[in-house]
Design a protein around this motif. Sequence first.
Motif, PDB file in Angstrom:
ATOM      1  N   VAL A  27      -7.150 -27.249  -7.547  1.00  0.00           N
ATOM      2  CA  VAL A  27      -6.516 -28.323  -8.918  1.00  0.00           C
ATOM      3  C   VAL A  27      -7.766 -28.377  -9.768  1.00  0.00           C
ATOM      4  O   VAL A  27      -7.065 -29.496 -10.792  1.00  0.00           O
ATOM      5  CB  VAL A  27      -6.362 -29.216  -7.611  1.00  0.00           C
ATOM      6  CG1 VAL A  27      -6.040 -30.534  -8.484  1.00  0.00           C
ATOM      7  CG2 VAL A  27      -5.409 -28.791  -6.592  1.00  0.00           C
ATOM      8  N   LEU A  28      -8.386 -28.393  -9.328  1.00  0.00           N
ATOM      9  CA  LEU A  28      -9.819 -28.662 -10.995  1.00  0.00           C
ATOM     10  C   LEU A  28      -9.371 -27.505 -11.399  1.00  0.00           C
ATOM     11  O   LEU A  28      -9.594 -27.999 -13.065  1.00  0.00           O
ATOM     12  CB  LEU A  28     -11.062 -28.467  -9.904  1.00  0.00           C
ATOM     13  CG  LEU A  28     -12.208 -29.665  -9.661  1.00  0.00           C
ATOM     14  CD1 LEU A  28     -12.612 -28.905  -9.011  1.00  0.00           C
ATOM     15  CD2 LEU A  28     -11.719 -30.905 -10.824  1.00  0.00           C
ATOM     16  N   GLN A  29      -9.051 -26.696 -11.933  1.00  0.00           N
ATOM     17  CA  GLN A  29      -8.612 -25.367 -12.505  1.00  0.00           C
ATOM     18  C   GLN A  29      -7.776 -25.570 -13.452  1.00  0.00           C
ATOM     19  O   GLN A  29      -7.624 -25.364 -14.760  1.00  0.00           O
ATOM     20  CB  GLN A  29      -8.750 -23.986 -12.129  1.00  0.00           C
ATOM     21  CG  GLN A  29      -8.856 -23.172 -13.177  1.00  0.00           C
ATOM     22  CD  GLN A  29      -9.033 -21.473 -11.828  1.00  0.00           C
ATOM     23  OE1 GLN A  29      -9.099 -21.594 -10.912  1.00  0.00           O
ATOM     24  NE2 GLN A  29      -8.860 -20.553 -12.950  1.00  0.00           N
ATOM     25  N   GLY A  30      -6.523 -25.949 -12.323  1.00  0.00           N
ATOM     26  CA  GLY A  30      -5.517 -26.945 -13.530  1.00  0.00           C
ATOM     27  C   GLY A  30      -5.827 -27.982 -13.939  1.00  0.00           C
ATOM     28  O   GLY A  30      -4.938 -27.948 -14.907  1.00  0.00           O
ATOM     29  N   HIS A  31      -6.440 -28.918 -13.759  1.00  0.00           N
ATOM     30  CA  HIS A  31      -6.624 -30.022 -14.489  1.00  0.00           C
ATOM     31  C   HIS A  31      -7.675 -30.300 -15.221  1.00  0.00           C
ATOM     32  O   HIS A  31      -7.210 -30.192 -17.136  1.00  0.00           O
ATOM     33  CB  HIS A  31      -7.223 -30.990 -13.777  1.00  0.00           C
ATOM     34  CG  HIS A  31      -7.260 -32.807 -14.630  1.00  0.00           C
ATOM     35  ND1 HIS A  31      -6.818 -32.955 -15.219  1.00  0.00           N
ATOM     36  CD2 HIS A  31      -9.404 -32.483 -14.729  1.00  0.00           C
ATOM     37  CE1 HIS A  31      -7.739 -34.057 -15.477  1.00  0.00           C
ATOM     38  NE2 HIS A  31      -8.655 -34.148 -15.566  1.00  0.00           N
ATOM     39  N   LEU A  32      -8.597 -28.672 -15.648  1.00  0.00           N
ATOM     40  CA  LEU A  32      -9.288 -29.081 -16.762  1.00  0.00           C
ATOM     41  C   LEU A  32      -8.236 -27.350 -17.949  1.00  0.00           C
ATOM     42  O   LEU A  32      -9.477 -27.601 -18.931  1.00  0.00           O
ATOM     43  CB  LEU A  32     -10.934 -28.197 -16.157  1.00  0.00           C
ATOM     44  CG  LEU A  32     -11.429 -29.312 -14.794  1.00  0.00           C
ATOM     45  CD1 LEU A  32     -12.729 -28.595 -14.809  1.00  0.00           C
ATOM     46  CD2 LEU A  32     -11.798 -30.776 -16.726  1.00  0.00           C
ATOM     47  N   GLY A  33      -8.645 -26.382 -17.124  1.00  0.00           N
ATOM     48  CA  GLY A  33      -7.638 -25.331 -18.390  1.00  0.00           C
ATOM     49  C   GLY A  33      -8.994 -24.523 -18.810  1.00  0.00           C
ATOM     50  O   GLY A  33      -9.716 -24.326 -17.847  1.00  0.00           O
ATOM     51  N   GLU A  34      -8.429 -24.644 -19.899  1.00  0.00           N
ATOM     52  CA  GLU A  34     -10.153 -24.291 -20.681  1.00  0.00           C
ATOM     53  C   GLU A  34     -11.291 -24.074 -20.570  1.00  0.00           C
ATOM     54  O   GLU A  34     -12.086 -23.701 -21.205  1.00  0.00           O
ATOM     55  CB  GLU A  34      -9.019 -23.318 -21.932  1.00  0.00           C
ATOM     56  CG  GLU A  34      -8.133 -22.304 -21.925  1.00  0.00           C
ATOM     57  CD  GLU A  34      -6.858 -21.950 -23.556  1.00  0.00           C
ATOM     58  OE1 GLU A  34      -7.838 -22.880 -24.569  1.00  0.00           O
ATOM     59  OE2 GLU A  34      -6.718 -21.225 -23.907  1.00  0.00           O
ATOM     60  N   ARG A  35     -11.046 -25.413 -20.720  1.00  0.00           N
ATOM     61  CA  ARG A  35     -12.133 -26.650 -20.468  1.00  0.00           C
ATOM     62  C   ARG A  35     -13.222 -25.683 -19.832  1.00  0.00           C
ATOM     63  O   ARG A  35     -14.449 -26.056 -19.585  1.00  0.00           O
ATOM     64  CB  ARG A  35     -12.269 -28.018 -20.430  1.00  0.00           C
ATOM     65  CG  ARG A  35     -11.560 -28.377 -22.362  1.00  0.00           C
ATOM     66  CD  ARG A  35     -11.193 -29.740 -21.575  1.00  0.00           C
ATOM     67  NE  ARG A  35     -10.022 -30.336 -20.226  1.00  0.00           N
ATOM     68  CZ  ARG A  35      -9.923 -31.154 -19.779  1.00  0.00           C
ATOM     69  NH1 ARG A  35     -10.737 -32.244 -20.652  1.00  0.00           N
ATOM     70  NH2 ARG A  35      -9.338 -32.152 -18.534  1.00  0.00           N
ATOM     71  N   LEU A  36     -12.775 -25.326 -18.338  1.00  0.00           N
ATOM     72  CA  LEU A  36     -13.314 -24.842 -17.228  1.00  0.00           C
ATOM     73  C   LEU A  36     -14.069 -23.762 -18.283  1.00  0.00           C
ATOM     74  O   LEU A  36     -13.825 -22.322 -18.109  1.00  0.00           O
ATOM     75  CB  LEU A  36     -12.519 -24.292 -16.024  1.00  0.00           C
ATOM     76  CG  LEU A  36     -13.211 -23.416 -14.878  1.00  0.00           C
ATOM     77  CD1 LEU A  36     -14.635 -24.961 -14.192  1.00  0.00           C
ATOM     78  CD2 LEU A  36     -12.230 -23.440 -13.567  1.00  0.00           C
ATOM     79  N   LEU A  37     -15.755 -23.713 -17.724  1.00  0.00           N
ATOM     80  CA  LEU A  37     -16.506 -22.329 -18.195  1.00  0.00           C
ATOM     81  C   LEU A  37     -16.277 -21.644 -17.095  1.00  0.00           C
ATOM     82  O   LEU A  37     -17.042 -20.399 -17.084  1.00  0.00           O
ATOM     83  CB  LEU A  37     -17.692 -23.315 -18.650  1.00  0.00           C
ATOM     84  CG  LEU A  37     -19.242 -21.907 -19.603  1.00  0.00           C
ATOM     85  CD1 LEU A  37     -18.524 -21.780 -20.614  1.00  0.00           C
ATOM     86  CD2 LEU A  37     -20.453 -22.197 -18.927  1.00  0.00           C
ATOM     87  N   GLY A  38     -16.728 -22.037 -15.636  1.00  0.00           N
ATOM     88  CA  GLY A  38     -17.150 -20.954 -14.414  1.00  0.00           C
ATOM     89  C   GLY A  38     -17.242 -22.029 -13.251  1.00  0.00           C
ATOM     90  O   GLY A  38     -16.771 -23.403 -13.111  1.00  0.00           O
ATOM     91  N   MET A  39     -16.997 -21.179 -12.422  1.00  0.00           N
ATOM     92  CA  MET A  39     -17.682 -21.338 -10.999  1.00  0.00           C
ATOM     93  C   MET A  39     -18.525 -21.011 -10.170  1.00  0.00           C
ATOM     94  O   MET A  39     -19.020 -19.581 -10.294  1.00  0.00           O
ATOM     95  CB  MET A  39     -15.940 -20.940 -10.283  1.00  0.00           C
ATOM     96  CG  MET A  39     -14.985 -21.922 -10.855  1.00  0.00           C
ATOM     97  SD  MET A  39     -13.817 -21.978  -9.488  1.00  0.00           S
ATOM     98  CE  MET A  39     -12.760 -20.404 -10.042  1.00  0.00           C
ATOM     99  N   VAL A  40     -20.033 -22.125  -9.268  1.00  0.00           N
ATOM    100  CA  VAL A  40     -20.747 -20.839  -8.960  1.00  0.00           C
ATOM    101  C   VAL A  40     -20.403 -21.029  -7.391  1.00  0.00           C
ATOM    102  O   VAL A  40     -20.733 -22.498  -7.571  1.00  0.00           O
ATOM    103  CB  VAL A  40     -22.043 -21.480  -9.787  1.00  0.00           C
ATOM    104  CG1 VAL A  40     -23.089 -21.074  -8.474  1.00  0.00           C
ATOM    105  CG2 VAL A  40     -22.079 -21.503 -10.630  1.00  0.00           C
TER     106      VAL A  40
END
Length: 366
Positions: A302-315
């Motif tokens: 859900v967050l990935q869909g909301h943020l799109g290209e602004r998502l730098l990565g996931m830890v």
Amino acid sequence: MYRSDDISNLFRKLGESAESYREIEPELDYVEEPPLAAACVSAALAVAAPAVAAQPATADTNAPAPAPGAPLASRPRTLSDLLAEATRRRESLQSPEFAPQQHGKGSPRVITLVSGKGGVGRSTLVAALACALQNEKGRTLALDLDPQNALCLHLGGDAEQPGLIQGNSEGLSWDTLVQRGFAHSQYLPYGSASLEQQRALEQRLRDDPQWLARHLAQLGLDANDRVIIDTPAGASAYLDQALAVADLVLVVTLADAASYHALNHLERLLAPNHQREDAAPCHYLINQLDNSRAFSLDMAEVLQGHLGERLLGMVQLDHYLGESLAYARNPFAREPVTPGCRDLLGAAANLSEALRQTARQESTLS
């Protein structure tokens, strides 16, 4: 018996006459010698700084004795003179570990980490990025603007180390407060503060919008250096100062419902900054992703869909990071690298690329 009788009897015993005896009241100009500790400090400074050869004085037997109230230059050096000289020499010395390095021109690249709520692992990420974002041509400095003063613990420091709060209350230079952390990183703690000290600093930040920019300029950093700033969650005077100097803003969030709703509030706080002509680009990082829970994975989607290209990565969630804090060790020193540390290294690479993209856009516009 009078004093004169004592003196007469004494001379009589010595076989002499007391008729030529005269009492003289001397006037002594007493000069206090420096204590042993000050002498040791002066000796140590003499090793660190080049000694100045003393010029031999030529005796003038015809010169009159200095009168009381004569200029200081003609009188013996007092303890206050020696201490003032020792202070000047000590303050002129710079630790070679943190001496400004002349790598290039320009300002350092500043990354500000923010979050809408606490408990998202922001300080852990600041410390990890300070270790991972190494540049052989420059320095990486982690700066703690969070009154919790936790950043130093993640980099092997001590919570009792003086920090910028002491710099504000005692007038200390930031150069003297910078500490060495893991992996050749450097950090400047917030410092252990009383409520009164904290309020005084926050009021100063509100009164002086250029406070942080001015202090960073005094550290001798350049375009090859990087500064990573840890801020407290939510709106604060610290956040305003950090946003004003940021080249890139990194929002840290979790894959849970509370963090998702906090993002809306945080984006409203960041909106004025985004509207500036020189606004820093904003990226997002999902931290502590639990791959063992379907809900955590769904929230990440859900967050990935909301943020799109602004998502730098996931830890992903990595308990070894918490253990590293407990044992005061660098999490990247372990071989093989744990999954969470591997994600952090990937996030650091993406962050470096984002900084390069920002630099290219600035050069194109300039």
